[in-house]
Design an enzyme around this catalytic site. Structure first.
Site, short mmCIF file in Angstrom:
data_model
loop_
_atom_site.label_atom_id
_atom_site.label_comp_id
_atom_site.label_asym_id
_atom_site.label_seq_id
_atom_site.Cartn_x
_atom_site.Cartn_y
_atom_site.Cartn_z
N ASN A 10 0.88 -1.17 0.00
CA ASN A 10 0.00 0.00 0.00
C ASN A 10 0.92 1.22 0.00
OD1 ASN A 10 -1.83 2.00 0.47
ND2 ASN A 10 -2.77 1.04 2.28
N ARG A 111 -2.45 -2.04 -3.63
CA ARG A 111 -3.67 -1.25 -3.45
C ARG A 111 -3.58 -0.03 -4.38
NH1 ARG A 111 -5.19 3.17 0.93
NH2 ARG A 111 -7.37 3.37 0.38
N HIS A 200 -13.13 2.55 -0.35
CA HIS A 200 -13.10 1.50 0.69
C HIS A 200 -13.63 0.17 0.13
CE1 HIS A 200 -13.69 4.81 3.99
NE2 HIS A 200 -12.40 4.52 3.86
N ARG A 261 -13.58 15.01 7.62
CA ARG A 261 -14.31 15.37 6.38
C ARG A 261 -15.78 15.60 6.67
NH1 ARG A 261 -12.34 10.24 3.12
NH2 ARG A 261 -10.42 10.14 4.33
N GLU A 409 -8.33 -5.39 5.00
CA GLU A 409 -8.16 -5.02 3.59
C GLU A 409 -6.97 -5.71 2.96
OE1 GLU A 409 -9.07 -0.81 5.03
OE2 GLU A 409 -9.48 -0.63 2.91
#
Ligand code: AMP
Length: 430
Positions: A10, A111, A200, A261, A409
């Site tokens: 990643n 990723r 996601h 956010r 993940e």
């Protein structure tokens, strides 16, 4: 020797997280992170289990957790670029007995944040794939360039090793057009690739499948609402294993209230801040992405701290919590309507896995939709090491199961990577 291991990378702009997984049993053989790439004092932290056991999931925290009885090595030195960083990672893996040339290594799974409309499945990397990821940079200007650098660097270290790109957006490419399109002028939207992509995706894929497993069903038999509540947060409606709606859109800014956010706002808020408040476009970007959400509302983005403040009677924290939960509840209700029949609601990621008050508040008053938690189950500490924390927290016989499912993940990226190279391998042998 059969190649049954997958290295998951990643790559961020100044960091690389990695995990080496053994696909025969899903165990972690190594995990680590290189931070501050390009600075004088870069840092590499590598951990590996003592004897082939489980190394804790390294996706969440700052640095990989130390496996009990395992080994942890830390190096602080200058890694000028991703090439230097990945070479150092390769040396650490080599020292553990499984370097990039090891015949047990089947592939590297990368990723990649944005796959646009092009990448509807994990994809074996070649020059054309790299060019397409590059073409999509305007959609993810912070992430796709770093992801690309990770892939090209890994490729140069062992050109013979299959490299697979696994996209955050792929799981959502099954959304029907009526969920994926914004109601704006079609020609303008198409020209500028403006549509809802969702993010996601590997987490939503993993959690929805795990939830079906927990119900003893095939994913094709169940409808699940997945609530990925981390510092970034998104919800998805998954019908029979396929995503039919998700809360993030063109960018990961839309939808739920997040750590920093805003999630959904009237788009005219942006125009107002530019025209009336005189803010620059970059200023509004910063405001909505970094100084909004929980941190904007109460100064904290850690749900533990917010709950502590709520328990002490602080009004500002209470309001932030209530706004967070109100938005979440609206999405749960909306996705019940989208799916028609819901078999399970699954909570995952930092807040979803750990915050019993958020789970309880989000479902409070939704008994009419078949949704509720059993307080004792909801508040009980998970038993056993992750991912054993997966558990049902709704009452026995509830019409809709409520599940807490630790996301993974890296395992999902490794699984998709391994599936692809195994298929490609068997196709080559036919
Ligand atoms: P993630 O992005 O999935 O790593 O989630 C990070 C967020 O999870 C943090 O910002 C916290 O708000 C939240 N979190 C982590 N641990 C807990 C906990 N024990 N209780 C409540 N929230 C938590």
């Amino acid at each position: 020797m059969t190649a049954t291991r997958v290295l998951v990378l990643n790559s961020g702009s100044s960091s690389v997280r990695y995990q080496l997984l053994e696909m025969a049993d899903g165990s972690r053989q190594a995990a680590g992170i290189v931070e501050r790439i390009g600075e004088r004092q870069s840092r590499l932290v590598h951990s590996s289990p003592a004897s082939g056991g489980e190394t804790p999931n390294a996706s969440g925290g700052e640095t990989p957790a130390l496996a009990s009885g395992g080994e942890r090595r830390e190096r602080v030195e200058e890694f000028a670029d991703h090439d230097a960083a990945l070479r150092a990672v390769a040396r650490e893996l080599e020292a553990d007995g499984c370097g990039l040339e090891d015949p047990r290594l089947a592939a590297i799974g990368h990723r990649v944040v944005h796959g646009g409309q092009t990448f509807t499945r994990p994809t074996l990397v070649d020059d054309a794939v790299l060019a397409e990821i590059e073409r999509l940079i305007p959609l993810a200007p912070l992430h796709n360039p770093a992801n690309l650098t990770g892939i090209t660097t890994a490729r140069s270290l062992n050109p013979g090793l299959p490299q697979v790109a696994v996209f955050d957006t792929t799981f959502h490419t099954t959304m029907p057009e009526h969920a994926a399109r914004y109601a704006i002028d079609t020609a303008t939207a198409d020209e500028h690739l403006v549509r809802r992509y969702g993010f996601h995706g590997t987490s939503h894929a993993y959690v929805s499948r795990r939830t079906a497993e927990m119900l003893g069903k095939d994913p094709s038999e169940v409808n699940v609402i997945v609530l990925h509540l981390g510092n970034g947060a998104s919800a998805s409606a998954v019908r029979a294993g396929r995503c039919v709606d998700t809360s993030m859109g063109l960018t990961p800014l839309e939808g739920l209230v997040m750590g920093t956010r805003s999630g959904d706002v009237d788009p005219a808020v942006v125009l107002h801040l530019v025209r009336v408040a005189g803010m620059s476009v970059d200023g509004v970007d910063q405001l909505l992405n970094k100084r909004s959400g929980l941190v904007g509302l109460c100064g904290d983005n850690d749900m533990r701290e917010i709950r502590r403040r709520v328990d002490e009677g602080e009004e500002e924290a209470r309001l932030a919590f209530d706004i967070y939960v109100h938005r979440l509840k609206k999405y749960i209700g909306a996705y019940c309507a989208v799916l028609g029949r819901v078999d399970a609601v699954a909570f995952t990621a930092g807040v979803g896995e750990n915050s019993a008050p958020v789970r309880r508040a989000a479902l409070q008053g939704l008994e009419g939709l078949g949704l509720s938690v059993d307080d004792a189950r909801n508040e009980a500490e998970p038993e056993g090491p992750a991912p054993a924390g997966a558990r049902i927290v709704s009452p026995d016989g509830a019409p809709v199961a409520v599940a807490v499912v630790p996301t993974d993940e890296e395992l999902e990226i490794a699984r998709q990577t391994y599936e692809l190279v195994s298929e490609a391998g068997s196709a080559a042998h036919r």
